[in-house]
Design an enzyme around this catalytic site. Structure first.
Site, PDB file in Angstrom:
ATOM      1  N   LEU A 121      -1.328  -6.375   5.699  1.00 53.28           N
ATOM      2  CA  LEU A 121      -0.002  -6.136   5.722  1.00 53.28           C
ATOM      3  C   LEU A 121       0.641  -6.959   6.680  1.00 53.28           C
ATOM      4  O   LEU A 121       0.123  -7.291   7.943  1.00 53.28           O
ATOM      5  CB  LEU A 121       0.181  -4.659   6.229  1.00 53.28           C
ATOM      6  CG  LEU A 121       0.105  -3.469   5.084  1.00 53.28           C
ATOM      7  CD1 LEU A 121       0.215  -1.973   5.710  1.00 53.28           C
ATOM      8  CD2 LEU A 121       0.892  -3.801   3.801  1.00 53.28           C
ATOM      9  N   HIS A 180       5.744 -13.333   0.252  1.00 52.07           N
ATOM     10  CA  HIS A 180       5.598 -14.507  -0.862  1.00 52.07           C
ATOM     11  C   HIS A 180       7.167 -14.757  -1.359  1.00 52.07           C
ATOM     12  O   HIS A 180       7.756 -14.045  -1.402  1.00 52.07           O
ATOM     13  CB  HIS A 180       4.674 -14.395  -1.910  1.00 52.07           C
ATOM     14  CG  HIS A 180       3.299 -14.260  -1.477  1.00 52.07           C
ATOM     15  ND1 HIS A 180       2.596 -13.025  -1.972  1.00 52.07           N
ATOM     16  CD2 HIS A 180       2.417 -15.040  -0.881  1.00 52.07           C
ATOM     17  CE1 HIS A 180       1.227 -13.263  -1.385  1.00 52.07           C
ATOM     18  NE2 HIS A 180       1.303 -14.271  -0.804  1.00 52.07           N
ATOM     19  N   LEU A 204       1.479  -1.976  -0.137  1.00 56.96           N
ATOM     20  CA  LEU A 204       0.646  -2.959   0.486  1.00 56.96           C
ATOM     21  C   LEU A 204       1.175  -4.239   0.084  1.00 56.96           C
ATOM     22  O   LEU A 204       0.519  -5.207   0.099  1.00 56.96           O
ATOM     23  CB  LEU A 204      -0.909  -2.805  -0.487  1.00 56.96           C
ATOM     24  CG  LEU A 204      -1.594  -1.501  -0.176  1.00 56.96           C
ATOM     25  CD1 LEU A 204      -2.767  -1.670  -1.026  1.00 56.96           C
ATOM     26  CD2 LEU A 204      -2.019  -1.485   1.421  1.00 56.96           C
ATOM     27  N   CYS A 218       1.798  -9.812  -8.823  1.00 50.79           N
ATOM     28  CA  CYS A 218       0.737 -10.258  -8.571  1.00 50.79           C
ATOM     29  C   CYS A 218      -0.756  -9.726  -8.792  1.00 50.79           C
ATOM     30  O   CYS A 218      -1.596  -9.772  -8.425  1.00 50.79           O
ATOM     31  CB  CYS A 218       0.756  -9.818  -6.760  1.00 50.79           C
ATOM     32  SG  CYS A 218       1.142  -8.195  -6.465  1.00 50.79           S
TER      33      CYS A 218
HETATM   34  C1  CIR Z   1      -1.543  -9.660   0.941  1.00 51.11           C
HETATM   35  O1  CIR Z   1      -0.896  -9.304   2.129  1.00 51.11           O
HETATM   36  O2  CIR Z   1      -2.165 -10.631   0.568  1.00 51.11           O
HETATM   37  C2  CIR Z   1      -1.675  -8.454   0.045  1.00 51.11           C
HETATM   38  N1  CIR Z   1      -1.650  -6.948   0.549  1.00 51.11           N
HETATM   39  C3  CIR Z   1      -0.522  -8.335  -0.995  1.00 51.11           C
HETATM   40  C4  CIR Z   1      -0.494  -9.500  -1.878  1.00 51.11           C
HETATM   41  C5  CIR Z   1       0.569  -9.628  -2.898  1.00 51.11           C
HETATM   42  N2  CIR Z   1       0.653 -10.631  -3.698  1.00 51.11           N
HETATM   43  C6  CIR Z   1       1.749 -11.227  -4.240  1.00 51.11           C
HETATM   44  O3  CIR Z   1       2.641 -10.534  -4.193  1.00 51.11           O
HETATM   45  N3  CIR Z   1       1.383 -12.273  -4.974  1.00 51.11           N
END
Ligand code: CIR
Length: 413
Positions: free
Chosen positions: A178, A322, A401, A407
């Site tokens: 996070l 992101h 999260l 994603c």
């Molecule tokens: C992270 O912090 O990497 C994951 N909890 C969430 C990743 C989300 N990925 C995305 O939006 N491409």
């Protein structure tokens, strides 16, 4: 939480079908037989002073062995002879010798030879057809056949399928990284159900859903988009900025390697890049310069895409994880986003603000269909008013999260 395969994981990619593989095996064998036939005829013709009457005889002489070679190679290519150069050369030599033998026997029978003469004819045929036929078969089977085989499968795949890679949630999902949000409790059974529904929604919209092997101990592995980015036939295996996420790429790479016709490139240390930072809009590739994607990662991507006709445009990202947590694109190229989440929208030629933060993420299912989070009803209504058919899925456990609809899958395109 279980890592058993889910029902949708049995979805087969179209190019995996037995018919497609048989067609690819036949076409690759055909190419080899043609090369062996052509070079042998030519060699005989030249060796005999380029006498035109020899040409006709040579064609007749090599037809039966070439046809037998076609049948034999179709069979061995179908069962995997093209998996390595070694087995391909072995198959090329073995099949050519057998084809010369059987082809000789067939020709002998065709001219009414006695049974005891057929053996002699068949054995002498190996010697007579000799080096050119066998060498041409081996070389073409090793160098040409794999290309024809892959091309054929690729053509089937491109025409028939839209492929999305997904990865089952880990057992320790609640330990996911996070960065911008406070931790709140995760209901893992609910997350499992939401993930099932997400995959089912993709499948229902005509996508073939393919699972990367589960990684129960890698908390963030469900966010598979961050581990690979596809640019047509090129898959760029990323190097996640979050160290805890780097082991995720092995499973993704294993699956990508099994896809026919895909060339693999990678982001190397000290570069970092996560797929969530890469937004493709026509010939423009926007890359978020975020806490997960560094300047070296962007530079490497720029080099990898040199000559591809794509421009890489770097976008500063500081308020969210992101780039695609802040903006995505509609099928017509309009960038949609939330003004609070992105520092500078002037980089985008057409920008449409969304009323909700969760409304910025859309997956393009088709030219007129979008997948969105159920947490953004006003944004969904706005896009429906613009003529899009919107499919919504509840992904609230993943949103806790810092995940979003993009994603949870990687679309191969
Ligand atoms: C992270 O912090 O990497 C994951 N909890 C969430 C990743 C989300 N990925 C995305 O939006 N491409």
């Amino acid at each position: 939480m279980t890592t058993e395969p889910r029902p949708h994981s049995t979805a087969r990619i179209a190019n995996d079908t037995p018919t497609a593989k048989l067609r690819a095996a036949f076409l690759s064998a055909f190419a080899v037989a043609l090369v062996a036939f052509g070079s042998s005829v030519l060699a005989l013709f030249v060796a005999n002073g380029q006498n035109p009457s020899i040409f006709g005889q040579a064609v007749l002489y090599f037809t039966a062995p070439a046809l037998v070679l076609l049948v034999l190679l179709t069979a061995v290519n179908r069962i995997g002879a093209l998996r390595s150069a070694f087995t391909a050369v072995l198959a090329g030599v073995g099949a050519a010798i057998l084809a010369a033998f059987l082809g000789g026997a067939v020709s002998a029978l065709a001219v009414g030879a006695r049974a005891d003469q057929v053996w002699v004819f068949a054995l002498s045929s190996i010697v007579n057809l000799g080096p050119v036929f066998i060498a041409a078969s081996a070389v073409a089977e090793a160098l040409l056949a794999p290309r024809v085989y892959n091309r054929s499968l690729q053509r089937v795949s491109r025409g028939a399928r839209r492929l999305a890679l997904v990865r089952i949630p880990a057992s320790n999902l609640d330990e996911a990284e996070l960065t911008h949000l406070e931790r709140s409790p995760i209901d893992s059974e609910r997350a499992d159900r939401q993930w099932d529904n997400y995959c089912a929604a993709l499948a229902a919209e005509g996508w073939d859903v393919l699972e990367v092997d589960g990684a129960p101990e890698l908390a963030d592995s469900v966010f598979v988009e961050d581990t690979v980015v596809f640019f047509g036939d090129v898959a760029v295996i990323t190097r996640p900025g979050a160290e805890s996420r780097r082991p995720e790429i092995d499973g993704t790479e294993r699956l990508v390697r099994s896809l026919p016709g895909i060339r693999i490139e990678r982001i190397e240390a000290p570069g970092t890049l996560e797929g969530g930072d890469v937004l493709k809009v026509g010939d423009t590739v926007y890359v978020g310069a975020s806490s997960r994607t560094n300047a070296e990662g962007i530079r490497q991507l720029r080099v990898l895409l040199e000559g591809s006709g794509c421009d890489v445009v770097a976008v500063p990202v500081s308020r969210v994880l992101h780039l695609k947590s802040a903006v995505t694109a509609l099928p017509d190229g309009t960038i949609i986003g939330h003004p609070d989440l992105i520092v500078d929208t002037s980089l985008f030629p057409r920008f449409l603000p969304m009323p909700e933060r969760e409304g910025v993420a859309v997956v393009e299912l088709d030219r007129d269909r979008l997948l969105m989070s159920a947490s953004a009803p006003a944004s969904a209504a706005l896009l429906a008013n613009l003529g899009y058919r919107v499919v919504t899925v509840d992904i609230s456990e993943f949103e806790k999260l810092e995940g979003c609809v993009t994603c949870l899958s990687v679309r191969v395109r």
